[in-house]
Write an enzyme that holds these catalytic residues in place. Structure first.
Site, PDB file in Angstrom:
ATOM      1  N   GLY A   4       3.657  11.527  -7.659  1.00  0.00           N
ATOM      2  CA  GLY A   4       4.437  10.513  -8.357  1.00  0.00           C
ATOM      3  C   GLY A   4       5.261   9.667  -7.405  1.00  0.00           C
ATOM      4  O   GLY A   4       5.375   9.982  -6.215  1.00  0.00           O
ATOM      5  N   HIS A  38      -6.316  -5.564  -2.497  1.00  0.00           N
ATOM      6  CA  HIS A  38      -7.104  -5.776  -1.278  1.00  0.00           C
ATOM      7  C   HIS A  38      -7.322  -7.256  -0.966  1.00  0.00           C
ATOM      8  O   HIS A  38      -8.123  -7.589  -0.104  1.00  0.00           O
ATOM      9  CB  HIS A  38      -8.435  -5.019  -1.364  1.00  0.00           C
ATOM     10  CG  HIS A  38      -8.263  -3.533  -1.285  1.00  0.00           C
ATOM     11  ND1 HIS A  38      -9.267  -2.647  -1.579  1.00  0.00           N
ATOM     12  CD2 HIS A  38      -7.174  -2.771  -0.945  1.00  0.00           C
ATOM     13  CE1 HIS A  38      -8.815  -1.406  -1.420  1.00  0.00           C
ATOM     14  NE2 HIS A  38      -7.555  -1.461  -1.042  1.00  0.00           N
ATOM     15  N   THR A  39      -6.624  -8.127  -1.651  1.00  0.00           N
ATOM     16  CA  THR A  39      -6.636  -9.537  -1.291  1.00  0.00           C
ATOM     17  C   THR A  39      -5.771  -9.773  -0.050  1.00  0.00           C
ATOM     18  O   THR A  39      -5.810 -10.844   0.549  1.00  0.00           O
ATOM     19  CB  THR A  39      -6.107 -10.425  -2.453  1.00  0.00           C
ATOM     20  OG1 THR A  39      -6.095 -11.772  -2.007  1.00  0.00           O
ATOM     21  CG2 THR A  39      -4.694 -10.048  -2.853  1.00  0.00           C
ATOM     22  N   HIS A  56       0.426   4.612  -2.302  1.00  0.00           N
ATOM     23  CA  HIS A  56       0.265   5.963  -1.759  1.00  0.00           C
ATOM     24  C   HIS A  56       1.396   6.874  -2.214  1.00  0.00           C
ATOM     25  O   HIS A  56       1.196   8.064  -2.434  1.00  0.00           O
ATOM     26  CB  HIS A  56       0.200   5.918  -0.231  1.00  0.00           C
ATOM     27  CG  HIS A  56      -1.137   5.474   0.273  1.00  0.00           C
ATOM     28  ND1 HIS A  56      -1.646   5.816   1.500  1.00  0.00           N
ATOM     29  CD2 HIS A  56      -2.086   4.691  -0.288  1.00  0.00           C
ATOM     30  CE1 HIS A  56      -2.836   5.278   1.669  1.00  0.00           C
ATOM     31  NE2 HIS A  56      -3.122   4.580   0.597  1.00  0.00           N
ATOM     32  N   ASP A  57       2.587   6.317  -2.364  1.00  0.00           N
ATOM     33  CA  ASP A  57       3.700   7.130  -2.840  1.00  0.00           C
ATOM     34  C   ASP A  57       3.416   7.596  -4.272  1.00  0.00           C
ATOM     35  O   ASP A  57       3.497   8.777  -4.577  1.00  0.00           O
ATOM     36  CB  ASP A  57       5.009   6.316  -2.791  1.00  0.00           C
ATOM     37  CG  ASP A  57       6.223   7.195  -3.065  1.00  0.00           C
ATOM     38  OD1 ASP A  57       6.145   8.420  -2.820  1.00  0.00           O
ATOM     39  OD2 ASP A  57       7.261   6.669  -3.515  1.00  0.00           O
ATOM     40  N   ASN A 112      -4.670   8.331  10.018  1.00  0.00           N
ATOM     41  CA  ASN A 112      -5.774   8.269   9.097  1.00  0.00           C
ATOM     42  C   ASN A 112      -5.538   7.233   8.014  1.00  0.00           C
ATOM     43  O   ASN A 112      -6.326   6.322   7.805  1.00  0.00           O
ATOM     44  CB  ASN A 112      -5.843   9.631   8.412  1.00  0.00           C
ATOM     45  CG  ASN A 112      -7.174  10.247   8.604  1.00  0.00           C
ATOM     46  OD1 ASN A 112      -8.128   9.523   8.787  1.00  0.00           O
ATOM     47  ND2 ASN A 112      -7.253  11.542   8.538  1.00  0.00           N
ATOM     48  N   ARG A 154       0.822  -1.207   0.000  1.00  0.00           N
ATOM     49  CA  ARG A 154       0.000   0.000   0.000  1.00  0.00           C
ATOM     50  C   ARG A 154       0.858   1.260   0.000  1.00  0.00           C
ATOM     51  O   ARG A 154       0.490   2.272  -0.593  1.00  0.00           O
ATOM     52  CB  ARG A 154      -0.892  -0.044   1.248  1.00  0.00           C
ATOM     53  CG  ARG A 154      -1.900   1.057   1.315  1.00  0.00           C
ATOM     54  CD  ARG A 154      -2.923   0.758   2.403  1.00  0.00           C
ATOM     55  NE  ARG A 154      -3.869   1.829   2.570  1.00  0.00           N
ATOM     56  CZ  ARG A 154      -4.055   2.452   3.740  1.00  0.00           C
ATOM     57  NH1 ARG A 154      -3.386   2.084   4.817  1.00  0.00           N
ATOM     58  NH2 ARG A 154      -4.934   3.432   3.815  1.00  0.00           N
TER      59      ARG A 154
HETATM   60  C1  HEM Z   1      -8.983   1.944  -5.733  1.00  0.00           C
HETATM   61  C2  HEM Z   1      -8.849   2.790  -4.755  1.00  0.00           C
HETATM   62  C3  HEM Z   1      -8.454   2.369  -3.380  1.00  0.00           C
HETATM   63  C4  HEM Z   1      -9.094   2.713  -2.230  1.00  0.00           C
HETATM   64  C5  HEM Z   1     -10.307   3.604  -2.102  1.00  0.00           C
HETATM   65  C6  HEM Z   1      -8.395   2.071  -1.148  1.00  0.00           C
HETATM   66  C7  HEM Z   1      -8.736   2.205   0.185  1.00  0.00           C
HETATM   67  C8  HEM Z   1      -8.161   1.488   1.217  1.00  0.00           C
HETATM   68  C9  HEM Z   1      -8.542   1.593   2.598  1.00  0.00           C
HETATM   69  C10 HEM Z   1      -9.610   2.534   3.160  1.00  0.00           C
HETATM   70  C11 HEM Z   1      -7.801   0.703   3.301  1.00  0.00           C
HETATM   71  C12 HEM Z   1      -7.870   0.412   4.798  1.00  0.00           C
HETATM   72  C13 HEM Z   1      -6.890   1.239   5.581  1.00  0.00           C
HETATM   73  C14 HEM Z   1      -7.094   1.060   7.054  1.00  0.00           C
HETATM   74  O1  HEM Z   1      -8.191   1.386   7.533  1.00  0.00           O
HETATM   75  O2  HEM Z   1      -6.168   0.604   7.742  1.00  0.00           O
HETATM   76  C15 HEM Z   1      -6.942   0.046   2.359  1.00  0.00           C
HETATM   77  C16 HEM Z   1      -6.041  -0.924   2.687  1.00  0.00           C
HETATM   78  C17 HEM Z   1      -5.174  -1.501   1.800  1.00  0.00           C
HETATM   79  N1  HEM Z   1      -5.023  -1.144   0.468  1.00  0.00           N
HETATM   80 FE1  HEM Z   1      -6.212   0.041  -0.602  1.00  0.00          FE
HETATM   81  N2  HEM Z   1      -7.367   1.348  -1.642  1.00  0.00           N
HETATM   82  C18 HEM Z   1      -7.352   1.502  -3.003  1.00  0.00           C
HETATM   83  C19 HEM Z   1      -6.432   0.968  -3.883  1.00  0.00           C
HETATM   84  C20 HEM Z   1      -5.372   0.184  -3.507  1.00  0.00           C
HETATM   85  C21 HEM Z   1      -4.299  -0.203  -4.387  1.00  0.00           C
HETATM   86  C22 HEM Z   1      -4.136   0.256  -5.835  1.00  0.00           C
HETATM   87  C23 HEM Z   1      -3.472  -0.992  -3.667  1.00  0.00           C
HETATM   88  C24 HEM Z   1      -2.198  -1.669  -4.092  1.00  0.00           C
HETATM   89  C25 HEM Z   1      -1.994  -2.136  -5.284  1.00  0.00           C
HETATM   90  C26 HEM Z   1      -4.043  -1.108  -2.339  1.00  0.00           C
HETATM   91  C27 HEM Z   1      -3.540  -1.886  -1.331  1.00  0.00           C
HETATM   92  C28 HEM Z   1      -4.040  -1.935  -0.049  1.00  0.00           C
HETATM   93  C29 HEM Z   1      -3.551  -2.851   0.967  1.00  0.00           C
HETATM   94  C30 HEM Z   1      -2.501  -3.931   0.764  1.00  0.00           C
HETATM   95  C31 HEM Z   1      -4.256  -2.571   2.133  1.00  0.00           C
HETATM   96  C32 HEM Z   1      -4.095  -3.235   3.504  1.00  0.00           C
HETATM   97  C33 HEM Z   1      -3.139  -2.422   4.360  1.00  0.00           C
HETATM   98  C34 HEM Z   1      -2.844  -3.027   5.710  1.00  0.00           C
HETATM   99  O3  HEM Z   1      -3.117  -4.185   5.957  1.00  0.00           O
HETATM  100  O4  HEM Z   1      -2.300  -2.270   6.548  1.00  0.00           O
HETATM  101  N3  HEM Z   1      -5.178  -0.352  -2.281  1.00  0.00           N
HETATM  102  N4  HEM Z   1      -7.178   0.554   1.104  1.00  0.00           N
HETATM  103  C1  LIG Z   2      -9.314   7.714  12.056  1.00  0.00           C
HETATM  104  C2  LIG Z   2      -9.021   9.172  11.905  1.00  0.00           C
HETATM  105  O1  LIG Z   2      -8.086   9.670  12.454  1.00  0.00           O
HETATM  106  N1  LIG Z   2      -9.849   9.848  11.124  1.00  0.00           N
HETATM  107  C3  LIG Z   2      -9.705  11.262  10.862  1.00  0.00           C
HETATM  108  C4  LIG Z   2      -9.084  11.483   9.512  1.00  0.00           C
HETATM  109  O2  LIG Z   2      -9.090  12.832   9.114  1.00  0.00           O
HETATM  110  C5  LIG Z   2     -10.364  13.388   9.054  1.00  0.00           C
HETATM  111  C6  LIG Z   2     -10.269  14.780   8.471  1.00  0.00           C
HETATM  112  O3  LIG Z   2      -8.992  15.288   8.543  1.00  0.00           O
HETATM  113  C7  LIG Z   2     -10.985  13.378  10.442  1.00  0.00           C
HETATM  114  O4  LIG Z   2     -12.298  13.936  10.395  1.00  0.00           O
HETATM  115  C8  LIG Z   2     -11.067  11.932  10.927  1.00  0.00           C
HETATM  116  O5  LIG Z   2     -11.554  11.871  12.238  1.00  0.00           O
END
Ligand code: HEM
Ligand SMILES: CC(=O)N[C@H]1CO[C@H](CO)[C@@H](O)[C@@H]1O
Ligand SMILES: *[C@@H]1O[C@H](CO)[C@@H](O)[C@H](O)[C@H]1NC(C)=O
Ligand SMILES: *[C@@H]1O[C@H](CO)[C@@H](O)[C@H](O)[C@H]1NC(C)=O
Ligand SMILES: *[C@@H]1O[C@H](CO)[C@@H](O)[C@H](O)[C@H]1NC(C)=O
Length: 328
Positions: A76, A196-197, A70-71, A98, A66
């Site tokens: 870029g 997300h697998t 994000h990077d 966050n 992830r």
């Molecule tokens: C399509 C748009 C995407 C959205 C909206 C999204 C959103 C999220 C969110 C909300 C989480 C949970 C974070 C947390 O609460 O700890 C997450 C986790 C994760 N995402 Fe995405 N993601 C996206 C695309 C991607 C992509 C492109 C990758 C990598 C190729 C990726 C890899 C991951 C991984 C591996 C996790 C698990 C992280 C962990 O276990 O700490 N995501 N993502």
């Molecule tokens: C989990 C967490 O810290 N959520 C915060 C993320 O940032 C937004 C806006 O900056 C806050 O409203 C959330 O509480």
């Protein structure tokens, strides 16, 4: 001019042209084996160090994958995600609680090991790309060659993280657009969502779907009602701390289950479910779900290489950071 002189000036002209062109191509792109001469052991040192961590804690693979995403999506793939905030400005990292990124200690350990072998040569941005690749391949995911030569940026802004990273509440139109501005297609969106697998999510990224979807105390009709019942047992309405496996039962293994889940309307986020709202992404989900991910590994490798090229700094741009958390 004598023939000899003519030939010499012709050759000089050629040489200048070649230098110009090679400098341009250097500025344009990354290449395989970039450190072949300057730090031949770079890739093997990075792999070994990553393995030290992943073999003990396979769940680190998810945040490290992830991190590369994000990077690349913010300024870029320039290592900006690694920079600490300064007195004057809050960095992308400041959104950590966050965005909940972890694994920075792995990047730091890798960087120290590489610096010991070849000081000032290997960028933090390349390290992030290689560690993501190695992490995935170490948990039975696909392997891909990473074109290298990224340079490190000097800027990292919290505001840009919020503006460029897609939200889990995003619909397909927004997702498509946010990927398109990075030069990534709908197919890339479907394929890369397959990341997300692995990994976990905090409840607050999806509790709206369980309790108050439209503000009427309702649930998200696009989610399997049986799955909603299950998730409610794990997440209470205002829970911001509990972690839920995104691919329950196999969140440590890089497989194609993600698509089976989304197909069964068990994708965790609205952004996962949204893949069913476009013909092309929907077809991709169904294809992988019905063929046990026949092409997912190959597709993921391709899309990761593509994502790894987004907005990179090359040539004389940026710098090679000494410490990944601070600019030189
Ligand atoms: C399509 C748009 C995407 C959205 C909206 C999204 C959103 C999220 C969110 C909300 C989480 C949970 C974070 C947390 O609460 O700890 C997450 C986790 C994760 N995402 Fe995405 N993601 C996206 C695309 C991607 C992509 C492109 C990758 C990598 C190729 C990726 C890899 C991951 C991984 C591996 C996790 C698990 C992280 C962990 O276990 O700490 N995501 N993502
Ligand atoms: C989990 C967490 O810290 N959520 C915060 C993320 O940032 C937004 C806006 O900056 C806050 O409203 C959330 O509480
Ligand atoms: C998608 O989300 C955006 C931003 O929240 C919104 O403006 C747009 O109307 C939504 N599109 C659809 C089709 O729901
Ligand atoms: C659901 O959302 C609405 C509108 O935001 C709010 O007024 C209501 O109190 C919420 N209900 C619950 C049970 O949280
Ligand atoms: C960056 O920030 C982290 C967490 O606050 C801190 O532990 C680390 O020492 C900082 N790194 C540098 C090089 O300043």
């Amino acid at each position: 001019m004598a023939t000899g002189q003519k030939l010499l000036s012709f050759l000089l002209l050629q040489l200048i042209l070649v230098l110009l062109v090679s400098d341009l191509s250097n500025a344009e792109g990354l290449k395989l084996g970039y450190y072949y001469k300057t730090c031949p052991k770079a890739e093997s040192i990075i792999r070994k160090t990553t393995y030290r961590f992943i073999s003990r804690a396979p769940t680190l693979a998810a945040p490290l994958l992830r991190m590369h995403f994000h990077d690349c999506f913010v300024r870029g793939c320039d290592g900006s995600v690694l920079l600490n905030s300064t007195k004057n400005s809050q960095s992308e990292k400041a959104a950590i609680p966050n965005l909940s990124l972890r694994g920075f200690h792995v990047i730091d350990a890798v960087k120290s090991a590489v610096e010991e072998a070849c000081p000032g040569v290997v960028s933090c941005a390349d390290i992030v790309a290689l560690v993501a690749r190695d992490s995935v391949s170490m948990i039975y995911g696909p392997f891909w060659e990473v074109p290298l030569g990224r340079r490190d940026g000097r800027v990292s802004l919290l505001s840009e993280a919020f503006a460029n990273l897609p939200s889990p509440f995003a619909n397909i139109t927004t997702l498509k657009q946010m990927f398109a501005v990075k030069g990534l297609s709908l197919k890339d969106l479907a394929v890369l969502s397959g990341g997300h697998t692995i990994g976990t999510s905090h409840c607050n990224a999806f509790t709206n779907r369980l309790y108050n979807f439209t503000g009427k105390g309702d649930t998200d009709p696009s989610m399997d009602p049986n799955y909603i019942v299950k998730l409610k047992q794990k997440c209470k309405p205002a829970d911001t701390t509990t972690l839920v496996e995104m691919d329950p039962g196999s969140f440590k293994t890089f497989d194609e289950d993600y698509f089976t889940l989304v197909d069964k309307r068990r994708g965790l986020f609205q952004s996962d479910a949204a893949l069913l709202n476009d013909e092309e992404t929907k077809a991709y989900v169904i294809l992988q779900s019905s063929t046990h991910g026949a092409t997912f590994g190959k597709d993921f490798a391709e899309s990761m290489v593509k994502m790894g090229r987004v907005g990179v700094l090359t040539g004389h741009q940026g710098e090679i950071r000494k410490h990944c958390a601070v600019v030189n």
